[in-house]
Design a protein around this motif. Structure first.
Motif, PDB file in Angstrom:
ATOM      1  N   UNK A   1      75.881 -31.119 -38.073  1.00  0.00           N
ATOM      2  CA  UNK A   1      74.879 -31.498 -36.633  1.00  0.00           C
ATOM      3  C   UNK A   1      74.844 -29.889 -36.558  1.00  0.00           C
ATOM      4  N   UNK A   2      75.736 -28.594 -36.131  1.00  0.00           N
ATOM      5  CA  UNK A   2      75.230 -27.520 -36.109  1.00  0.00           C
ATOM      6  C   UNK A   2      75.124 -26.241 -36.374  1.00  0.00           C
ATOM      7  N   UNK A   3      75.501 -26.575 -38.107  1.00  0.00           N
ATOM      8  CA  UNK A   3      75.229 -26.507 -39.476  1.00  0.00           C
ATOM      9  C   UNK A   3      73.577 -26.127 -39.589  1.00  0.00           C
ATOM     10  N   UNK A   4      73.007 -27.245 -39.571  1.00  0.00           N
ATOM     11  CA  UNK A   4      71.897 -27.741 -39.874  1.00  0.00           C
ATOM     12  C   UNK A   4      70.784 -27.504 -38.912  1.00  0.00           C
ATOM     13  N   UNK A   5      71.588 -26.768 -37.589  1.00  0.00           N
ATOM     14  CA  UNK A   5      70.617 -26.609 -36.902  1.00  0.00           C
ATOM     15  C   UNK A   5      69.591 -24.810 -37.591  1.00  0.00           C
ATOM     16  N   UNK A   6      71.544 -24.730 -37.684  1.00  0.00           N
ATOM     17  CA  UNK A   6      71.449 -22.892 -37.912  1.00  0.00           C
ATOM     18  C   UNK A   6      70.287 -23.203 -38.689  1.00  0.00           C
ATOM     19  N   UNK A   7      70.786 -23.086 -39.765  1.00  0.00           N
ATOM     20  CA  UNK A   7      69.968 -23.019 -40.825  1.00  0.00           C
ATOM     21  C   UNK A   7      68.309 -23.156 -41.080  1.00  0.00           C
ATOM     22  N   UNK A   8      67.800 -24.621 -39.800  1.00  0.00           N
ATOM     23  CA  UNK A   8      67.043 -24.674 -39.665  1.00  0.00           C
ATOM     24  C   UNK A   8      66.249 -23.487 -38.672  1.00  0.00           C
ATOM     25  N   UNK A   9      67.038 -23.053 -38.060  1.00  0.00           N
ATOM     26  CA  UNK A   9      66.043 -21.276 -37.252  1.00  0.00           C
ATOM     27  C   UNK A   9      66.655 -20.583 -38.156  1.00  0.00           C
TER      28      UNK A   9
END
Length: 133
Positions: free
Chosen positions: A112-120
């Motif tokens: 989940x954290x990696x997905x948020x980082x990717x979106x940012x």
């Protein structure tokens, strides 16, 4: 007597069991068994319990959060991020629901954290693209 040599491999340890008489696992198609002399097989084990029997007749229960299984020439290799095995079904089932479930939850949090980082990162790249135009 033909035997199976089982190689259990994870990121942190490797073990070999040399006197395996049979193995029972579960993949997306259902349960299956392996005995000495079986045709070659490659599959992905599902999250949960598998089991194997040694020549002494003792069953061992193997818990892992999914694994790649490869069998050829009576050599059975199971590669997983993590695994536990023991003779006591209740103990290993408890560990599966406890320890491995916690690991899966932590891994889900990391994803989940990696997905948020990717979106940012994508958001910032779009901003940079607008500034350069």
């Amino acid at each position: 007597m033909n035997l199976i040599t089982l190689y259990l491999q994870s990121a942190i340890r490797t073990e070999t069991v040399t006197d395996v008489a049979s193995f029972i696992g579960r993949d997306p198609s259902g349960s299956f068994g392996i005995q000495p002399g079986r045709a070659a097989l490659i599959t992905v084990l599902e999250y949960g319990l598998s089991r194997f029997r040694t020549t002494t007749g003792v069953w061992y229960y193997l818990a892992c959060p999914g694994a790649v299984l490869h069998f050829t020439d009576n050599q059975l290799t199971i590669n997983s991020r993590y695994y536990l095995y023991h003779q006591d079904h209740e103990r290993i089932a408890g560990l599966l629901t406890g320890q491995l479930a916690e690991e899966e939850k932590a891994l889900s949090h990391v994803k989940h954290n990696l997905q948020q980082l990717e979106q940012e990162l994508f958001r910032r790249l779009r901003q940079l693209d607008r500034w350069s135009s």
